[in-house]
Design an enzyme around this catalytic site. Structure first.
Site, mmCIF file in Angstrom:
data_model
loop_
_atom_site.group_PDB
_atom_site.id
_atom_site.type_symbol
_atom_site.label_atom_id
_atom_site.label_comp_id
_atom_site.label_asym_id
_atom_site.label_seq_id
_atom_site.Cartn_x
_atom_site.Cartn_y
_atom_site.Cartn_z
ATOM 1 C CG ASP A 11 -2.258 -1.128 1.642
ATOM 2 O OD1 ASP A 11 -1.808 -1.969 -0.128
ATOM 3 O OD2 ASP A 11 -2.479 -1.094 2.567
ATOM 4 C CE LYS B 277 -3.073 -5.261 1.934
ATOM 5 N NZ LYS B 277 -3.294 -3.950 2.114
ATOM 6 C CB CYS C 161 -2.410 -2.815 5.747
ATOM 7 S SG CYS C 161 -4.175 -2.350 5.643
#
Length: 179
Positions: A13, A75, A108
């Protein structure tokens, strides 16, 4: 120690809005070095994007340095491992050493690390190629990663563990990344 034959890089990310949110703590330049070294040494890379419609795509400067065969996975789970496409792609590589970095290290990245370790992977968290919005969250996750048996490392350590020696045929190319 890391071995190029058994390594895979996972970039979590590093997206436009998340990178802006971490401000001066941006891990972008270190992540770019990892991407470039992965290209040079033919190490596979998986990149995740958390809800790109809202958070933007992977930062363009990083995206430009990734090999054409890089796998991108969208995701909405915090742990990438909980997204079936990620787990399948990772398993296909047959690599057991996961070099991981990214943004929101305490969310994450950390949850992915926990799942990777629980599934038998050896995990190397690249501290300088990762960030959280708040320093205390980042410092906390460093302690948590150590408690889960993850290894905390940095980009330069990763690169030189991959090389093993100044006699490596790609030594000069890799060395140039850190000068």
């Amino acid at each position: 120690m890391l071995d190029t034959e058994n390594s895979i890089v996972v970039i979590i990310d590093i997206q436009e809005k998340l990178d802006k949110a971490v401000g001066e703590n941006s891990p972008l330049q270190s992540a770019i070095k990892l991407a470039k070294a992965s290209n040079i040494l033919n190490i596979p890379v998986i990149v995740t994007e958390q809800y790109p419609q809202g958070l933007g795509e992977t930062v363009g400067e990083l995206k430009n340095e990734l090999a054409p065969e890089t796998t991108f996975i969208e995701k909405n789970t915090f742990s990438a491992f909980q997204t079936p496409e990620f787990a399948e792609e990772l398993k296909k590589t047959n690599k057991k050493q996961v070099i991981i970095c990214g943004i929101e290290a305490h969310i994450c990245v950390y949850q992915t690390i926990c799942d990777l370790i629980d599934n038998g992977y050896e995990v190397f968290f690249v501290k300088d190629a990762s960030a959280s919005r708040k320093e205390y969250e980042f410092n906390t996750v460093l302690e948590l990663i150590k408690q889960t048996n993850g290894k905390v490392t940095c980009t330069e350590i990763v690169l030189f563990e991959w090389l093993k020696s100044s006699k490596h045929p790609n030594f000069k190319e890799i060395q140039a990344l850190i000068k």
